[in-house]
Design a protein around this motif. Structure first.
Motif, short mmCIF file in Angstrom:
data_model
loop_
_atom_site.label_atom_id
_atom_site.label_comp_id
_atom_site.label_asym_id
_atom_site.label_seq_id
_atom_site.Cartn_x
_atom_site.Cartn_y
_atom_site.Cartn_z
N ALA A 42 6.18 -14.74 -1.32
CA ALA A 42 5.88 -13.36 -0.92
C ALA A 42 5.98 -12.44 -2.13
N PHE A 43 6.98 -12.69 -2.96
CA PHE A 43 7.14 -11.88 -4.17
C PHE A 43 5.95 -12.08 -5.10
N THR A 44 5.49 -13.30 -5.24
CA THR A 44 4.31 -13.59 -6.06
C THR A 44 3.09 -12.85 -5.51
N ARG A 45 2.93 -12.85 -4.20
CA ARG A 45 1.81 -12.11 -3.58
C ARG A 45 1.94 -10.61 -3.84
N LEU A 46 3.16 -10.11 -3.76
CA LEU A 46 3.39 -8.69 -4.03
C LEU A 46 2.98 -8.34 -5.46
N VAL A 47 3.42 -9.14 -6.41
CA VAL A 47 3.09 -8.89 -7.82
C VAL A 47 1.58 -8.95 -8.02
N GLU A 48 0.94 -9.97 -7.47
CA GLU A 48 -0.51 -10.11 -7.62
C GLU A 48 -1.25 -8.93 -7.00
N ALA A 49 -0.76 -8.44 -5.87
CA ALA A 49 -1.44 -7.35 -5.18
C ALA A 49 -1.24 -6.00 -5.86
N TYR A 50 -0.08 -5.79 -6.47
CA TYR A 50 0.26 -4.46 -6.97
C TYR A 50 0.42 -4.36 -8.48
N GLN A 51 0.26 -5.45 -9.22
CA GLN A 51 0.51 -5.38 -10.66
C GLN A 51 -0.42 -4.40 -11.37
N SER A 111 8.33 5.01 3.97
CA SER A 111 7.02 5.25 3.36
C SER A 111 6.30 3.91 3.24
N LYS A 112 5.04 3.98 2.81
CA LYS A 112 4.31 2.75 2.58
C LYS A 112 4.91 2.04 1.37
N LEU A 113 4.73 0.75 1.31
CA LEU A 113 5.22 -0.04 0.18
C LEU A 113 4.62 0.46 -1.13
N SER A 114 3.33 0.79 -1.13
CA SER A 114 2.68 1.27 -2.35
C SER A 114 3.30 2.59 -2.81
N THR A 115 3.68 3.45 -1.88
CA THR A 115 4.31 4.72 -2.25
C THR A 115 5.64 4.46 -2.93
N TRP A 116 6.41 3.53 -2.39
CA TRP A 116 7.70 3.14 -2.97
C TRP A 116 7.49 2.58 -4.38
N GLU A 140 1.51 -5.61 5.63
CA GLU A 140 2.60 -5.06 4.84
C GLU A 140 3.97 -5.31 5.48
N THR A 141 4.06 -5.16 6.78
CA THR A 141 5.34 -5.37 7.47
C THR A 141 5.81 -6.81 7.32
N ALA A 142 4.89 -7.75 7.49
CA ALA A 142 5.25 -9.16 7.34
C ALA A 142 5.67 -9.46 5.91
N LEU A 143 4.94 -8.89 4.95
CA LEU A 143 5.28 -9.10 3.54
C LEU A 143 6.68 -8.57 3.25
N ILE A 144 6.98 -7.38 3.73
CA ILE A 144 8.30 -6.78 3.50
C ILE A 144 9.40 -7.65 4.11
N ASN A 145 9.18 -8.14 5.32
CA ASN A 145 10.17 -9.02 5.96
C ASN A 145 10.37 -10.30 5.16
N GLU A 146 9.27 -10.89 4.68
CA GLU A 146 9.37 -12.10 3.87
C GLU A 146 10.13 -11.82 2.57
N LEU A 147 9.84 -10.68 1.96
CA LEU A 147 10.54 -10.30 0.73
C LEU A 147 12.03 -10.13 0.97
#
Length: 188
Positions: free
Chosen positions: A17-26, A65-70, A3-10
């Motif tokens: 990284a944004f595509t990975r975020l969408v795929e993971a949390y859509q 907070s965690k990214l998912s919480t946000w 999560e930390t690496a993903l946030i930094n990349e975003l």
């Protein structure tokens, strides 16, 4: 996924990284919104708005907070915005009807159609979702996040930015209110 690496990349504007975020949390975002707005097309639109907001404001994410919480916070906020717009449309439609202005069919709000509910349970689900709509907003959100999304009381307290005790109180009052509302449909 780190999560930390993903946030930094975003934060650096990495589109992959944004595509990975969408795929993971859509799915998380969509199902949360769908359980609140109860209309698939509105949930899809609001889900897209969530990810647009995330893309635009990720640099402001402090990591408290965690990214998912946000993401849950943003999803709930967008869902509530959607609900407020629906209420405004209903009021406008009511006034238009009073003064004799016809309403186009696409402007009316349709019944809830949830793709995850089996056909034989549609009637019971419809009754439950109508009852949920009668709960105060905070009770409905807490109930939805816990019962439909499977979040813990601690996670809901972080999403709603309230104490765990407050979540427990919301759930208790929400269950009591649902019992009262549903007693009209079911005899004990």
């Amino acid at each position: 996924m780190n999560e930390t690496a993903l946030i930094n990349e975003l934060k650096q504007g990495d589109h992959q990284a944004f595509t990975r975020l969408v795929e993971a949390y859509q799915h998380l975002v969509y199902s949360t919104i769908l359980n609140i707005v109860q209309h698939a097309e509105e949930a899809e639109d609001a889900s897209q708005e969530v990810f647009v907001q995330v893309y635009q404001s990720i640099k402001n994410f402090r990591g408290d907070s965690k990214l998912s919480t946000w993401l849950y916070r943003i999803a709930v906020s967008k869902a509530l915005d959607c609900e407020r717009k629906k209420k405004t449309k209903k009021r406008i439609a009511f006034v238009r009807n009073l003064v004799g202005i016809s309403i186009r069919e696409e402007e009316t709000v349709t019944d809830f159609q949830h793709p995850g509910i089996a056909l034989d349970n549609k009637e019971n689900a419809s009754i439950l979702f109508k009852a949920l709509r009668q709960l105060p907003e905070t009770q409905r959100i807490a109930f939805t996040l816990i019962k439909a999304e499977g979040l813990s009381y601690d996670e809901v307290s972080k999403v709603m930015n309230i104490s765990v005790k407050a979540v427990e109180a919301l759930m208790h009052r929400g269950k009591e209110n649902l019992r009262k509302i549903l007693s009209n449909y079911y005899s004990e």
